[in-house]
Design a protein around this motif. Structure first.
Motif, PDB file in Angstrom:
ATOM      1  N   GLN A 217      -7.507 -47.330  14.701  1.00 40.82           N
ATOM      2  CA  GLN A 217      -8.828 -47.473  15.314  1.00 40.82           C
ATOM      3  C   GLN A 217      -8.915 -46.750  16.660  1.00 40.82           C
ATOM      4  N   GLN A 218      -7.762 -46.556  17.286  1.00 43.52           N
ATOM      5  CA  GLN A 218      -7.726 -45.895  18.587  1.00 43.52           C
ATOM      6  C   GLN A 218      -7.251 -44.447  18.498  1.00 43.52           C
ATOM      7  N   GLY A 219      -7.213 -43.930  17.285  1.00 39.49           N
ATOM      8  CA  GLY A 219      -6.777 -42.558  17.103  1.00 39.49           C
ATOM      9  C   GLY A 219      -5.273 -42.376  17.204  1.00 39.49           C
ATOM     10  N   ASP A 302     -14.966 -50.746  17.716  1.00 38.48           N
ATOM     11  CA  ASP A 302     -15.995 -49.774  17.384  1.00 38.48           C
ATOM     12  C   ASP A 302     -16.176 -49.797  15.866  1.00 38.48           C
ATOM     13  N   THR A 304     -17.671 -48.033  13.904  1.00 41.14           N
ATOM     14  CA  THR A 304     -17.652 -46.714  13.259  1.00 41.14           C
ATOM     15  C   THR A 304     -16.247 -46.145  13.168  1.00 41.14           C
ATOM     16  N   SER A 305     -15.276 -46.863  13.724  1.00 44.11           N
ATOM     17  CA  SER A 305     -13.881 -46.400  13.680  1.00 44.11           C
ATOM     18  C   SER A 305     -12.989 -47.581  13.325  1.00 44.11           C
ATOM     19  N   ARG A 306     -12.994 -47.959  12.042  1.00 42.93           N
ATOM     20  CA  ARG A 306     -12.254 -49.140  11.601  1.00 42.93           C
ATOM     21  C   ARG A 306     -10.793 -48.840  11.266  1.00 42.93           C
ATOM     22  N   GLY A 307     -10.468 -47.581  11.037  1.00 45.21           N
ATOM     23  CA  GLY A 307      -9.085 -47.239  10.723  1.00 45.21           C
ATOM     24  C   GLY A 307      -8.612 -47.714   9.367  1.00 45.21           C
ATOM     25  N   ILE A 382     -10.786 -43.880   5.383  1.00 44.36           N
ATOM     26  CA  ILE A 382     -10.194 -42.644   5.875  1.00 44.36           C
ATOM     27  C   ILE A 382      -9.028 -42.266   4.964  1.00 44.36           C
TER      28      ILE A 382
END
Length: 429
Positions: A217-219, A302, A304-307, A382
């Motif tokens: 989620q944090q890249g 976020d 939109t960024s669930r990972g 993803i």
């Protein structure tokens, strides 16, 4: 302990008999010319007696279609299963076909213990309906070494009845991590005076797969391209540090109490929530005697960024030493794509990755909830990460051990982080 299956049980026979009704709609499963005559194939998987019954029913069906072919099978629990495979690998005697987990794919593939399956894909093994996002988790150096039959994905479970009992409202939408932690603490505080009390959850900070989602989620990631860790000591400290206030509030179950519970705490109604794999819905419901559960996606700061990705955890691989590669490939395709096999398993392994296999499903009730959740996640998932480096399985075990020691108070977060990075350097070395 590794269990070798012998006589088929009555339950197995009944499952196989039911599946025979679908024989006419099966795909490629005749075994090919190499299966003519007397051929024996060995097959191993991890799981319990219930999974064994289902696999044996599928084997009965495959043998029925392929006279002269015998499948010798064995199974074990997770830990004993990999101990047995490691021993066999050392002696060059792995089963012809065996269940593979992504955590061990590189260990067996990069060392030549299992063989790439690309020459069979598209010919004997059909992957045309597989979500493309899954396939990176099956490959080493762009070659396919495992064929996933199902995929796993995390969900946040809530025991709806238990939440109502303790007087805490069920969340109606997305949760951030802080909101989820606050909700767990609210559950623990609301029922602190009952006997036995209901806690929020087990210690989710000890679960490697949950930590991975938080990183994605944090890249960030569990592993870097060079085979080292893809996260820093400060990031691990932040993650493990989430546990301290949750133990204090009753948001996390006391680990000493957890050790006294033989079944899963959520199934035993000692906790009201858990982040776990979506196909556990049936198990949790059976454990509670039929309580309703709600599944939400994992917390995310976020949305939109669930990972979240479809993990090809349950894969099938072929030994590099097999004497019957064509038969082995056909058997893999059968277990992966045949709708009759899926009728036997009835989504007990999760939603099939193959659209053809899903034709064997007629989901209702809980099975429909599981499929609906999978379809919702599949639409936005993803790409699965590449298989982790060799030693990843041991790293995960060390991660869990140290996190549990922190939960017991035997280590501070700082001491645990230091231990983990020192041990990890050796395990991945």
């Amino acid at each position: 302990m590794v269990t070798t299956t012998g006589r088929r049980t009555k339950a197995t026979a009944a499952l196989a008999a039911g599946a025979l009704a679908l024989t006419g709609c099966a795909g490629n499963s005749d075994g090919g010319d190499e299966a003519d005559g007397d051929t024996t194939l060995t097959f191993a998987w991890w799981g319990d007696a219930t999974r064994a019954d289902r696999y044996e029913a599928a084997i009965d069906l495959y043998e029925e279609r392929n006279p002269g072919l015998t499948i010798q099978s064995s199974y074990a629990g997770w830990g004993d299963y990999w101990t047995a495979r490691n021993t066999e690998a050392a002696g060059g005697a792995l089963p012809d076909v065996f269940q593979m987990d992504v955590a061990y794919l590189r260990q067996y593939g990069a060392t030549g213990q299992i063989q790439p399956l690309d020459q069979y894909v598209g010919e004997q093994i059909d992957i045309s309906s597989f979500p493309e996002s899954v396939m990176p988790g099956t490959k080493i150096d762009d070659q396919v070494y495992g064929i996933p039959t199902q995929t796993t994905v995390l969900a946040t479970f809530f025991n709806t009845a238990l939440m109502d009992q303790v007087g805490v409202d069920l969340p109606s939408g997305d949760l951030t991590w802080d909101e989820y932690d606050a909700l767990l603490g609210e559950i623990g505080a609301a029922d602190a005076d009952t006997d036995p009390p209901v806690d929020g959850s087990v210690q989710y900070t000890q679960i490697w797969s949950v930590f991975e989602i938080w990183l994605l989620q944090q890249g960030r990631s569990l592993f870097a391209e060079d085979g080292g860790f893809g996260f820093t000591e400060s990031e691990l400290a932040e993650w493990w540090g989430r546990a301290t206030p949750l133990f204090e509030s009753g948001g996390f179950m006391d680990p000493g109490r957890g050790e006294q519970i033989e079944s899963d705490p959520l199934s035993a109604q000692y906790t009201a929530s858990e982040i776990s794999f979506y196909n556990f819905l049936v198990r949790f419901t059976e454990g509670t005697g039929g309580d309703d559960f709600t599944m939400l996606e994992v917390p995310a700061d976020d949305p939109t960024s669930r990972g979240v990705y479809l993990k090809p955890g349950l894969q099938l691989s072929m030994s590099a030493q097999t004497d019957h590669p064509e038969v082995a490939a056909d058997f893999i395709d059968f277990l992966t794509n045949d709708p009759a096999v899926e009728e036997i398993f009835a989504m007990s392994r999760g939603v099939p990755i193959s659209a053809t296999a899903r034709e064997g499903n007629q989901p209702e009730g809980l099975d429909q909830e599981i499929q609906d959740y999978w379809e919702a996640v599949e639409a936005t998932a993803i790409d699965a990460p590449a298989p982790p480096p060799e030693g990843a399985g041991a790293v995960e075990a060390e991660f869990t051990r140290i996190a549990q020691d922190i939960g017991f108070g035997a280590l501070s977060v700082e001491e645990g982080v230091e231990q983990f990075f020192l041990a990890g350097a050796d395990l991945l070395g």
